[in-house]
Write an enzyme that holds these catalytic residues in place. Structure first.
Site, mmCIF file in Angstrom:
data_model
loop_
_atom_site.group_PDB
_atom_site.id
_atom_site.type_symbol
_atom_site.label_atom_id
_atom_site.label_comp_id
_atom_site.label_asym_id
_atom_site.label_seq_id
_atom_site.Cartn_x
_atom_site.Cartn_y
_atom_site.Cartn_z
ATOM 1 N N ASP A 292 0.690 -1.154 0.066
ATOM 2 C CA ASP A 292 0.040 0.071 -0.304
ATOM 3 C C ASP A 292 1.035 1.207 0.139
ATOM 4 O OD1 ASP A 292 -2.279 1.889 0.453
ATOM 5 O OD2 ASP A 292 -3.237 0.061 1.070
ATOM 6 N N HIS A 326 1.339 1.818 -3.259
ATOM 7 C CA HIS A 326 0.628 2.498 -4.049
ATOM 8 C C HIS A 326 1.055 3.964 -4.042
ATOM 9 C CE1 HIS A 326 -3.162 0.023 -2.819
ATOM 10 N NE2 HIS A 326 -2.349 -0.569 -3.632
#
Length: 550
Positions: A292, A326
């Site tokens: 993430d 991300h």
């Protein structure tokens, strides 16, 4: 007797002045107070610890407790393979992992208990973090060893993230699969939790006991240090976290130096570091490869975040590498308490979905301001190299296969306390070799993104600039080597836009398109327009007077 873990306190202004030329600014930030510890060392083997990789040790916690009770010092975890349940930090303790030490957290969920906490910016119930502390002072986790969070026993995995062989091996190894057969869960309880909307939110009238039936779904973070002062994380590797990895929460005077965080690329919510409502700190020399966001700035979500009213502020972040993530450096989307006075320099992002990512949404509120970024190098970015997005919840910046890539239609709404704001952000000296879009700015009709400066950048991407609902945006000495050159520069419903000395791929089909009846005062200056096949395209409601050329 005490000895400092650093030769001197870190004075942020002095540190930053050595590494940045951002607008000629030297930040006048507070001194970061670094913890100090007694020389006394407590070895966990004195409490009966066994390094066989099988025995569940209580010795590490016993040593931490005894050390703190005696006035503090260093708790030494020597070389070896140590298994433990969750650990709670104590005042004045430096938990030090020697080279070759591997601390394996138990994969038995019964070894962890549910607590009231905050997660994703709201009051929540979660399993207590593997390393936890609250209302502490003078604490550290240091050394050259490794913490492993046994995250695979907690996390769901999407079939689309694995090869066919990996998926078969995972399913054959146990756990359960959802009805669509596209997501694996480690237990039926974890699957049940996934079917409940906002399952982890603590609502009025609820208590911890109300969440026991979905305990497996409420994954713990690797490390949470809440409402604490003088924190040092140095040298250690944190890997395989069940959820967020490093989560300082409402804390101050934070130093994170030469830390490595490793999580699978498919690991959901496995952010490397989330600084939430924290103040005064430095992050430097770290390496992050996660599933993430990499470096993430947060300050609470929506009404709860605004009520808390604690911005993340006064941080220097430098000399750090982010691989899979991300986003490389991210603010939001839970930024309702605001973020300010952040200085980011000398960072490298390789293979992240997005490079520099600023995200919010209606309902968040909060002000993000005074952000200075310098010397950022990026490679193989999947989505945008640089993105400012107030419409974050409407569309993921990296669409999944089959999803439309067209921007959503944004209708104006009344201003209120939930309207977010981005303003006064300076970015200088950036390179990116490979991205979907070089620069994307997407504000709201009722609240444009304001006062953004990007200077001295070379961005190689499919698309160049997309600027929607923005005000006072300035690009200077920016090269947009876009392969999809119709147009290189697209401006929608924005005003006071200055594009100065822009370079682009010769032979571009269209250099610039301006659309929207609110477009106003756009300048394209010091730019060779002759290299494009077509110079300008205007929307139906756009007058030629909107654009100044020279």
């Amino acid at each position: 007797m005490k000895t400092s873990l650093s030769s001197a306190l870190l004075v942020l202004g002095g540190c930053f002045a050595l590494t940045t030329a951002s607008a000629g600014t030297t930040p006048n930030l507070p001194t970061v107070k670094v913890p100090e510890f007694r020389k006394d060392t407590v070895n966990i083997t004195k409490f009966g610890a066994i390094p066989d990789g099988l025995t569940k040790n209580t010795a590490i916690q016993q040593a931490i407790d005894a050390c703190s009770k005696a006035g503090g010092g260093v708790v030494l975890v020597p070389r070896g393979h140590w298994v433990t349940a969750g650990l709670e930090m104590r005042n004045n303790v430096n938990l030090h992992l020697a080279k070759g030490a591997l601390v394996q957290f138990s994969d038995q969920h019964a070894d962890y208990h549910l607590i009231k906490t905050s997660w994703e910016g709201v009051d929540a119930v979660r399993n207590q973090a593997l390393i936890y502390g609250e209302n502490l002072e003078n604490i550290a986790v240091t050394g050259q060893g490794v913490f492993d969070g046994a995250g695979a026993t907690w996390r769901a995995v999407k079939k689309s993230k694995l090869t066919e062989t990996q998926w078969k091996r995972l399913v054959d190894g146990g756990g359960v699969v959802n009805d669509k057969k596209d997501t694996w869960y480690p237990s039926a309880q974890a699957l049940k939790g996934s079917t409940i909307t906002e399952a982890f939110y603590l609502k009025p009238g609820q208590d911890v006991k109300d969440f026991e039936n979905i305990k497996d779904f409420l994954r713990p973070d690797m490390l949470v240090l809440a409402k604490s002062k003088r924190i040092l994380l140095e040298g250690v590797t944190f890997q395989n976290s069940p959820a967020w990895s490093l989560h300082p929460l409402m804390s101050e005077d934070i130093t994170v130096r030469n830390v490595t965080v490793l999580n699978p690329e498919y690991g959901q919510n496995t952010d490397a570091i989330d600084l939430e409502s924290c103040k005064n700190g430095i992050i430097e020399g770290c390496s992050f490869d996660v599933g993430d966001d990499g470096i993430c700035i947060k300050s609470g979500r929506d009404e709860q975040g605004r009520k808390r009213g604690m911005p993340t502020e006064n941080f220097i972040i430098r000399d750090t590498k982010v691989y899979h993530a991300h986003g490389g450096f991210v603010i939001g989307s839970e930024m309702s308490g605001g973020a300010r006075n952040l200085y980011v320099s000398n960072c490298t992002f390789m293979g992240t979905d997005v490079g520099l990512r600023f995200k919010a949404a209606r309902g968040r509120g909060g002000v993000v301001e005074n952000i200075f970024i310098d010397n950022i190098d990026m490679k193989d970015i999947v989505g945008q190299a640089i993105i400012f997005d107030m419409y974050y919840m409407a569309k993921d910046p990296v669409p999944l296969a089959g999803e439309s890539t067209a921007p959503p239609v944004i209708k104006p709404e009344p201003l209120n306390e939930g309207t977010p704001q981005f303003r006064h952000i300076e970015i200088k000296n950036v390179t990116c070799n490979g991205a979907e879009t070089g620069i994307m700015v997407r504000g709201l009709p009722e609240m444009p993104i304001k006062d953004i400066s990007i200077e001295n950048a070379v961005l190689q991407s499919k698309k160049g600039l997309l600027c929607i609902e923005a005000e006072n945006i300035r690009l200077k000495n920016v090269t947009l080597l876009s392969t999809e050159t119709k147009p290189v520069l697209e401006v929608q419903n924005s005003k006071d836009i200055t594009l100065d000395n822009i370079h682009y791929t010769p032979g571009a089909e269209l250099l610039m398109r301006i659309t929207g009846d609110r477009a106003k005062n756009i300048k394209l200056v010091n730019t060779d327009r002759s290299k494009a096949k077509k110079e300008l395209e205007l929307g139906d409601k756009v007058s030629k007077k909107v654009l100044s050329l020279r």
